[in-house]
Write a protein that holds these residues in place. Structure first.
Motif, PDB file in Angstrom:
ATOM      1  N   ARG A 112      -3.817  -0.129  11.550  1.00  8.14           N
ATOM      2  CA  ARG A 112      -2.919  -1.115  12.166  1.00  8.14           C
ATOM      3  C   ARG A 112      -3.452  -1.549  13.537  1.00  8.14           C
TER       4      ARG A 112
ATOM      5  N   ASP B 142       4.420   0.945  11.965  1.00  7.52           N
ATOM      6  CA  ASP B 142       3.213   0.309  11.430  1.00  7.52           C
ATOM      7  C   ASP B 142       3.051  -1.134  11.879  1.00  7.52           C
TER       8      ASP B 142
ATOM      9  N   ARG C 158      -4.688  10.551   4.188  1.00  4.59           N
ATOM     10  CA  ARG C 158      -3.578  11.506   4.260  1.00  4.59           C
ATOM     11  C   ARG C 158      -2.619  11.339   3.082  1.00  4.59           C
TER      12      ARG C 158
ATOM     13  N   ARG D  93      -0.216  14.652  12.502  1.00  4.38           N
ATOM     14  CA  ARG D  93       0.168  14.490  11.102  1.00  4.38           C
ATOM     15  C   ARG D  93       0.495  15.827  10.408  1.00  4.38           C
TER      16      ARG D  93
ATOM     17  N   ILE E 285       7.801   7.498  16.668  1.00  2.94           N
ATOM     18  CA  ILE E 285       7.359   8.144  15.417  1.00  2.94           C
ATOM     19  C   ILE E 285       6.039   8.874  15.627  1.00  2.94           C
TER      20      ILE E 285
ATOM     21  N   PHE F  98      11.068  14.085  14.547  1.00  6.04           N
ATOM     22  CA  PHE F  98      10.860  12.633  14.643  1.00  6.04           C
ATOM     23  C   PHE F  98      11.720  11.893  13.621  1.00  6.04           C
TER      24      PHE F  98
ATOM     25  N   LYS G 229       0.859  -1.208   0.000  1.00  4.91           N
ATOM     26  CA  LYS G 229       0.000   0.000   0.000  1.00  4.91           C
ATOM     27  C   LYS G 229       0.884   1.243   0.000  1.00  4.91           C
ATOM     28  N   ASN G 230       1.867   1.284   0.860  1.00 10.31           N
ATOM     29  CA  ASN G 230       2.645   2.514   1.039  1.00 10.31           C
ATOM     30  C   ASN G 230       3.675   2.741  -0.056  1.00 10.31           C
TER      31      ASN G 230
ATOM     32  N   SER H  10      10.861  12.011   7.077  1.00  7.56           N
ATOM     33  CA  SER H  10       9.439  11.907   6.737  1.00  7.56           C
ATOM     34  C   SER H  10       9.296  11.162   5.414  1.00  7.56           C
ATOM     35  N   VAL H  11       8.536  10.071   5.431  1.00  8.71           N
ATOM     36  CA  VAL H  11       8.366   9.240   4.241  1.00  8.71           C
ATOM     37  C   VAL H  11       7.717  10.022   3.106  1.00  8.71           C
ATOM     38  N   LEU H  12       6.512  10.533   3.337  1.00  7.94           N
ATOM     39  CA  LEU H  12       5.789  11.174   2.224  1.00  7.94           C
ATOM     40  C   LEU H  12       6.378  12.529   1.855  1.00  7.94           C
TER      41      LEU H  12
ATOM     42  N   ILE I  86       2.428  18.788   8.132  1.00  6.87           N
ATOM     43  CA  ILE I  86       3.080  18.703   6.805  1.00  6.87           C
ATOM     44  C   ILE I  86       4.095  19.840   6.625  1.00  6.87           C
ATOM     45  N   ASP I  87       4.622  20.323   7.737  1.00  5.38           N
ATOM     46  CA  ASP I  87       5.581  21.438   7.661  1.00  5.38           C
ATOM     47  C   ASP I  87       6.821  21.098   6.829  1.00  5.38           C
ATOM     48  N   LEU I  88       7.258  19.844   6.871  1.00  3.64           N
ATOM     49  CA  LEU I  88       8.460  19.473   6.102  1.00  3.64           C
ATOM     50  C   LEU I  88       8.172  19.483   4.598  1.00  3.64           C
TER      51      LEU I  88
HETATM   52  C1  EPZ Z   1       4.032   7.166   6.077  1.00  5.39           C
HETATM   53  O1  EPZ Z   1       3.233   8.223   6.560  1.00  5.39           O
HETATM   54  C2  EPZ Z   1       3.117   5.948   6.033  1.00  5.39           C
HETATM   55  N1  EPZ Z   1       1.972   6.201   5.153  1.00  5.39           N
HETATM   56  C3  EPZ Z   1       2.609   5.628   7.438  1.00  5.39           C
HETATM   57  O2  EPZ Z   1       1.849   4.411   7.343  1.00  5.39           O
HETATM   58  C4  EPZ Z   1       3.809   5.368   8.340  1.00  5.39           C
HETATM   59  O3  EPZ Z   1       3.359   5.134   9.645  1.00  5.39           O
HETATM   60  C5  EPZ Z   1       4.724   6.608   8.319  1.00  5.39           C
HETATM   61  O4  EPZ Z   1       5.125   6.900   6.964  1.00  5.39           O
HETATM   62  C6  EPZ Z   1       5.989   6.395   9.140  1.00  5.39           C
HETATM   63  O5  EPZ Z   1       6.693   5.293   8.653  1.00  5.39           O
HETATM   64  C7  EPZ Z   1       2.147   6.092   3.820  1.00  5.39           C
HETATM   65  O6  EPZ Z   1       3.228   5.855   3.333  1.00  5.39           O
HETATM   66  C8  EPZ Z   1       0.931   6.295   2.971  1.00  5.39           C
HETATM   67  P1  EPZ Z   1       5.972  10.572   8.126  1.00  5.39           P
HETATM   68  P2  EPZ Z   1       3.824   9.743   6.534  1.00  5.39           P
HETATM   69  O7  EPZ Z   1       5.878  11.860   7.409  1.00  5.39           O
HETATM   70  O8  EPZ Z   1       4.779   9.915   5.427  1.00  5.39           O
HETATM   71  C9  EPZ Z   1       6.397  13.801  11.469  1.00  5.39           C
HETATM   72  C10 EPZ Z   1      -0.018   3.016   7.614  1.00  5.39           C
HETATM   73  O9  EPZ Z   1      -0.514   2.506   8.630  1.00  5.39           O
HETATM   74  N2  EPZ Z   1       6.245  14.790  10.385  1.00  5.39           N
HETATM   75  O10 EPZ Z   1       7.112   9.654   7.789  1.00  5.39           O
HETATM   76  O11 EPZ Z   1       2.668  10.659   6.628  1.00  5.39           O
HETATM   77  C11 EPZ Z   1       5.145  12.983  11.709  1.00  5.39           C
HETATM   78  O12 EPZ Z   1       4.241  13.657  12.573  1.00  5.39           O
HETATM   79  C12 EPZ Z   1       0.442   4.466   7.657  1.00  5.39           C
HETATM   80  O13 EPZ Z   1       0.166   2.422   6.532  1.00  5.39           O
HETATM   81  C13 EPZ Z   1       6.458  16.121  10.679  1.00  5.39           C
HETATM   82  O14 EPZ Z   1       6.744  16.495  11.809  1.00  5.39           O
HETATM   83  O15 EPZ Z   1       4.622   9.773   7.901  1.00  5.39           O
HETATM   84  C14 EPZ Z   1       5.707  11.737  12.345  1.00  5.39           C
HETATM   85  O16 EPZ Z   1       5.951  12.000  13.711  1.00  5.39           O
HETATM   86  C15 EPZ Z   1       0.152   5.130   8.985  1.00  5.39           C
HETATM   87  N3  EPZ Z   1       6.328  17.021   9.667  1.00  5.39           N
HETATM   88  C16 EPZ Z   1       7.054  11.547  11.629  1.00  5.39           C
HETATM   89  O17 EPZ Z   1       7.367  12.834  11.060  1.00  5.39           O
HETATM   90  C17 EPZ Z   1       6.007  16.648   8.390  1.00  5.39           C
HETATM   91  O18 EPZ Z   1       5.923  17.525   7.502  1.00  5.39           O
HETATM   92  C18 EPZ Z   1       7.027  10.533  10.506  1.00  5.39           C
HETATM   93  O19 EPZ Z   1       5.932  10.836   9.687  1.00  5.39           O
HETATM   94  C19 EPZ Z   1       5.791  15.273   8.123  1.00  5.39           C
HETATM   95  C20 EPZ Z   1       5.918  14.368   9.132  1.00  5.39           C
END
Ligand code: EPZ
Length: 421
Positions: A374, A308, A92, A121, A330, A163, A22-23, A166-168, A123-125
């Motif tokens: 999850r 996850d 998201r 969640r 995370i 944290f 999915k991801n 950031s993946v996305l 999206i500042d990054l």
């Molecule tokens: C991806 O979400 C996954 N979703 C999530 O899976 C997964 O839990 C997460 O990465 C962490 O591995 C998809 O890929 C669709 P992040 P994402 O940005 O990219 C903070 C599932 O169950 N952050 O890596 O949205 C954030 O708050 C889902 O399949 C900022 O501070 O997560 C978190 O603490 C749930 N600023 C950390 O970074 C930002 O701009 C990691 O989040 C972005 C994120």
């Protein structure tokens, strides 16, 4: 609404094939709009989140066909550059369109993604990185309004947050950088297998990306990308979930069509509990035991223990011998499953972003409620081992990320049926 009814206590035996990730597929679907022509993507799981992405692509003007695990996306008709709230609020990951839209069409209007049960969640990054590349970003009425009429210019971007990576945000900025003028450097990029799959997909389309798989990505801007055929990697989180289904029921399951090397940290931990996992090139065979030791878990960015799999692992540790400590680095609030596991007889105490789990002898069937993807899987795992009947309501959360979940479990001997709430 649908619910699962599970009669627990059955050991699971047999084989299960893992679906596409999915991801990985969600950002790849968004990135496909960067290509000229028709993109073909194989091994696509039939999930609610995939159907939501198809709805957004269609809304934007793309033509999408989805048949037998293969997606065909023709983005030549795209004539819209916004994503309304009704799409973004349900998923998201729709934020993955931000980078590709700005890269290709130099504009995007996106509803701010809401929070969810696992955390705020932010999206500042994403925004910071796009601004570094020269996009003009405004936030008004709950929408991100991005404009890059003069195109984007390659820059050095430090993408680390409190944290970690950031993946996305890494996915979005890689996509945004592929047409930027000159070289973009993304330092503190996420290294998840799903990010690597996207980077390899973009490279196959003609993008010039180096450092793939490392926290230091270099992207040399190009003029256009060609559409390609691509096969999505297996879902490592579904893989871990089925390994835990075999372990928690003391059964024996061969998990096929997976990538064992995507699960190093998870396999290390479940082996530390005393469970045997035999790894092959594309399978893992788990042999459960009648008892297992407690262990401590700290979730971290890849290659650390995946957040996850935290809820699912916690369900397993509830029945371990001894006390386990789970620290969520995370998403510090990602413990909505704790109260529901305790309803099934677990003994978990929360202290901020740490859960202390005292192993108990068994779970007792009860009515519980799914709350996120999850956490729902964790409740099903517990129900598989609970004495008597467990009902898991609101399983629409599960439909987002697990393809044919109950069918795969039934084929392994689980007594699980779908009912109406
Ligand atoms: C991806 O979400 C996954 N979703 C999530 O899976 C997964 O839990 C997460 O990465 C962490 O591995 C998809 O890929 C669709 P992040 P994402 O940005 O990219 C903070 C599932 O169950 N952050 O890596 O949205 C954030 O708050 C889902 O399949 C900022 O501070 O997560 C978190 O603490 C749930 N600023 C950390 O970074 C930002 O701009 C990691 O989040 C972005 C994120």
């Amino acid at each position: 609404m649908e619910k699962f009814e599970i009669n627990g206590g059955k050991k699971l035996f047999g084989e299960v094939e893992i679906s596409g990730s999915k991801n990985a597929v969600l950002p790849i679907m968004a990135a496909s709009i960067l290509a000229e022509g028709k993109s073909i993507i194989h091994n696509v799981p039939r999930l609610e989140d995939v159907f939501t992405m198809i709805k957004i692509l269609t809304y934007l003007g793309a033509n999408v066909k989805f048949d037998n695990q293969t997606l065909e996306i023709d983005s030549s008709g795209i004539n819209k550059f916004d994503a309304p709230y009704e799409f973004v609020k349900t998923m998201r990951a729709s934020i993955s369109f931000l980078g590709p839209l700005i890269a290709k069409f130099k504009k995007a209007e996106f509803s701010l993604p809401g929070g969810c049960v696992i955390g705020s969640r932010p999206i500042d990054l994403h925004i910071k990185g796009l601004q570094e590349l020269g996009a003009d970003i405004k936030i008004s009425d709950g929408y991100i309004v991005a404009d890059a009429e003069n195109g984007l210019k390659g820059r050095y971007i430090f993408l680390g947050g409190n944290f970690g990576s950031s993946v996305l945000a890494t996915c979005n900025l890689m996509c945004a950088a592929v047409f930027a003028q000159g070289e973009t450097i993304i330092e503190f990029a996420a290294c998840e297998p799903e990010v690597i799959d996207l980077a390899l997909y973009l490279s196959a389309m003609g993008a010039k990306i180096s450092g793939i798989g490392s926290p230091y990505l270099k992207i040399e801007g190009v003029k256009t990308l060609k559409s390609v055929e691509w096969t999505v990697i297996p879902d490592r989180i579904e893989t871990g979930t089925f390994i835990l289904a075999g372990a928690i029921t003391s059964g024996k399951i061969k998990v096929k069509k997976c990538q064992p090397y995507h699960l190093g940290a998870f396999l290390e931990k479940i082996t530390a509990c005393g469970i045997t996992c035999e790894k092959g090139k594309d399978y893992i065979e788990v042999s459960g035991k009648s008892f297992w030791q407690a262990t401590d878990i700290v979730t971290l960015p890849y290659p650390g223990f995946p957040t996850d799999l935290q809820a699912q692992m916690m369900a397993f540790l509830c029945l371990a011998d001894g006390v386990s400590v789970v620290t969520e680095k995370i998403f510090p609030e990602r413990f909505i499953h704790v109260s529901e596991l305790n309803r099934l007889g677990a003994n978990i105490i929360l202290n901020g972003a740490t859960a202390i789990i005292r192993g108990v002898k068994k779970f007792y069937g009860a009515k519980v409620m799914a709350s996120d993807l999850r956490a729902s899987a964790a409740l099903v795992l517990a129900g598989l081992m609970a004495e008597g009947k467990t009902e898991v309501s609101r399983i629409y959360h599960l439909r987002r990320g697990y393809e044919n979940f109950e069918k795969k479990l039934q084929n392994l001997g689980a007594e699980i049926i779908t009912g109406k709430e």
